[in-house]
Design a protein around this motif. Structure first.
Motif, short mmCIF file in Angstrom:
data_model
loop_
_atom_site.label_atom_id
_atom_site.label_comp_id
_atom_site.label_asym_id
_atom_site.label_seq_id
_atom_site.Cartn_x
_atom_site.Cartn_y
_atom_site.Cartn_z
N GLY A 252 0.85 -1.18 0.00
CA GLY A 252 0.00 0.00 0.00
C GLY A 252 0.88 1.23 0.00
O GLY A 252 2.11 1.13 0.02
N THR A 253 0.26 2.39 0.00
CA THR A 253 1.02 3.64 0.01
C THR A 253 1.26 4.15 1.42
O THR A 253 2.13 4.99 1.64
CB THR A 253 0.28 4.75 -0.77
OG1 THR A 253 -0.95 5.04 -0.08
CG2 THR A 253 -0.02 4.31 -2.19
N GLY A 254 0.44 3.66 2.37
CA GLY A 254 0.50 4.20 3.72
C GLY A 254 -0.29 5.48 3.87
O GLY A 254 -0.27 6.13 4.92
N LYS A 255 -1.03 5.84 2.81
CA LYS A 255 -1.77 7.11 2.80
C LYS A 255 -3.25 6.81 2.53
O LYS A 255 -3.58 6.19 1.51
CB LYS A 255 -1.19 7.99 1.69
CG LYS A 255 -1.76 9.38 1.59
CD LYS A 255 -1.02 10.13 0.49
CE LYS A 255 -1.70 11.47 0.23
NZ LYS A 255 -1.11 12.15 -0.95
N GLY A 256 -4.11 7.24 3.42
CA GLY A 256 -5.55 7.00 3.25
C GLY A 256 -6.21 8.10 2.44
O GLY A 256 -5.88 9.28 2.59
N VAL A 257 -7.15 7.70 1.58
CA VAL A 257 -7.90 8.65 0.74
C VAL A 257 -9.39 8.33 0.90
O VAL A 257 -9.79 7.17 0.78
CB VAL A 257 -7.49 8.54 -0.75
CG1 VAL A 257 -8.23 9.57 -1.59
CG2 VAL A 257 -5.99 8.71 -0.91
N SER A 258 -10.20 9.35 1.16
CA SER A 258 -11.63 9.12 1.37
C SER A 258 -12.37 9.02 0.04
O SER A 258 -11.86 9.43 -1.01
CB SER A 258 -12.23 10.25 2.21
OG SER A 258 -12.37 11.42 1.41
N VAL A 259 -13.59 8.50 0.10
CA VAL A 259 -14.43 8.41 -1.11
C VAL A 259 -14.66 9.79 -1.70
O VAL A 259 -14.56 9.99 -2.92
CB VAL A 259 -15.78 7.72 -0.79
CG1 VAL A 259 -16.69 7.71 -2.02
CG2 VAL A 259 -15.55 6.29 -0.30
N ARG A 260 -14.94 10.78 -0.85
CA ARG A 260 -15.14 12.15 -1.35
C ARG A 260 -13.88 12.67 -2.04
O ARG A 260 -13.96 13.35 -3.06
CB ARG A 260 -15.50 13.09 -0.20
CG ARG A 260 -16.95 13.01 0.25
CD ARG A 260 -17.29 14.21 1.13
NE ARG A 260 -18.52 14.03 1.87
CZ ARG A 260 -19.73 14.24 1.36
NH1 ARG A 260 -19.88 14.62 0.12
NH2 ARG A 260 -20.81 14.07 2.12
N GLU A 261 -12.72 12.36 -1.48
CA GLU A 261 -11.46 12.81 -2.09
C GLU A 261 -11.22 12.15 -3.45
O GLU A 261 -10.68 12.78 -4.36
CB GLU A 261 -10.29 12.53 -1.14
CG GLU A 261 -10.26 13.48 0.06
CD GLU A 261 -9.25 13.07 1.11
OE1 GLU A 261 -8.72 13.98 1.80
OE2 GLU A 261 -8.97 11.86 1.27
N ILE A 262 -11.65 10.89 -3.58
CA ILE A 262 -11.56 10.22 -4.89
C ILE A 262 -12.44 10.93 -5.91
O ILE A 262 -12.03 11.20 -7.05
CB ILE A 262 -11.96 8.73 -4.78
CG1 ILE A 262 -10.91 7.95 -4.00
CG2 ILE A 262 -12.20 8.12 -6.16
CD1 ILE A 262 -9.58 7.74 -4.71
N VAL A 263 -13.68 11.24 -5.51
CA VAL A 263 -14.60 11.93 -6.42
C VAL A 263 -14.02 13.29 -6.81
O VAL A 263 -14.03 13.67 -8.00
CB VAL A 263 -16.00 12.08 -5.79
CG1 VAL A 263 -16.91 12.93 -6.68
CG2 VAL A 263 -16.63 10.71 -5.54
#
Length: 329
Positions: A252-263
């Motif tokens: 993994g990248t070790g960095k979390g991304v939220s669904v809103r951030e993906i959109v």
């Protein structure tokens, strides 16, 4: 060192990217796939074998005829919801077929394998980020089938001298930078392609399942790992395999991304407004899953290169623009 590599499930999303990378690095590749969910257009046809892993005679013949040194195993069903609804096909395909592969390998005296495992083996961990020391308590049949094979590989290493790597992916995303191969599932189940289908005019909107999670913007957080980074990790694992030993690491990248951030990233990359509809939470969706991938860096000398989700989305968008109906385009 050049190797003869059998890539099972090599016509699938992640497998096809590993095949391209292996060939570019000078390895000799044979792809074995039943095409139940893969696409023959994604791999070279001159070294493609269509068949079932449960056809152990064909698998053994393929291993022997091509003087295979090592197997990369991508052939699995990988949808959590489907595994709950149809556990039988997950146990047959992910467990029974894989055990059949291991026995064919044993008869052909091929004892090195790189296995696609998953973060789903951890279930719903309480502590983030997820390290390899986290207890493996899967909460669905998909995660459990992968854990069964991890245990089988450890036993085969101990008893028969297999050397293996079990690579626990987080959320695979993106496409080959050249745009020749990419992600195509029917029906599509992964977030980024679904959002990009809105930008392509194939869907009216994207539904976000739950905005009341204990996260900064209320939507689920995941660790999106580029498929090219996954391919790179597989090649590095090849070089590290040792008889009688196993490597188990998170990718993994070790960095979390939220669904809103993906959109938002998809809006920025495509220039499309991408309407959002709010839906109810889906049962069994953890609020957050983020990797601690420091062990992979230490053991494989590997680190994700794609750490900005907009770059990941940009490679996916290039593929989907040039292949709006995937490999049927």
């Amino acid at each position: 060192m050049q190797m003869n590599v059998l890539v099972v499930g090599g016509a699938g999303y992640i497998g096809s990217h590993a095949v391209a990378r292996l060939i570019s690095e000078g390895h000799r590749v044979v792809v074995f796939d039943n095409l139940s969910r893969g696409h023959c257009q994604s791999v070279p046809q001159d070294t493609f074998v269509e068949g079932e892993l449960t056809d152990s005679a064909l698998v053994e013949k393929t291993l022997r005829d091509n003087d295979i040194d090592v197997v990369m195993h991508f052939a699995a069903f990988a949808e959590v919801g489907e595994s709950v609804r149809k556990p039988a096909i997950y146990y047959q395909n992910n467990v029974v077929a894989t055990l059949s592969l291991l026995e064919a390998m044993r008869r052909a005296d091929v004892k090195k394998i790189v296995f696609s495992s998953t973060t789903a083996t951890y279930g719903q961990p309480e502590k983030m980020p997820i390290a390899e020391t986290t207890p493996q308590n899967p909460i669905n049949p998909y995660g459990f089938t992968k854990l069964v094979i991890e245990r089988a590989l450890a036993d085969y290493a101990h008893a028969y001298g297999f050397g293996y790597a079990a690579l626990r992916y987080f959320n695979a995303a993106g496409a080959h930078p050249g745009g020749e191969i990419g992600e195509h599932h029917a029906p599509e189940s992964h977030l980024i392609p679904i959002v990009l289908q809105v930008a392509l005019g194939q869907r009216e909107s994207i539904t976000i399942f739950g905005d009341d999670y204990p996260t900064p913007d209320g939507t689920c957080i995941r660790d999106y790992i580029h498929v090219e980074d996954l391919a790179d990790a597989h090649l590095r694992a090849l070089e590290k395999l040792q008889s009688g030993e196993g490597i188990c690491v998170n990718l993994g990248t070790g960095k979390g991304v939220s669904v809103r951030e993906i959109v938002d990233a998809c809006r920025e990359v495509t220039g499309h407004p991408i309407p959002v509809v709010m839906g109810e939470r889906r049962p069994g969706d953890p609020a957050e899953l983020v990797a601690d991938a420091s062990l992979a860096e230490k053991v494989l000398d590997w680190k994700a290169k794609y750490t900005d989700v907009r770059e990941v989305v940009a490679t996916a968008w290039r593929w989907h623009q040039s292949h709006p109906r995937g490999y049927e385009s």
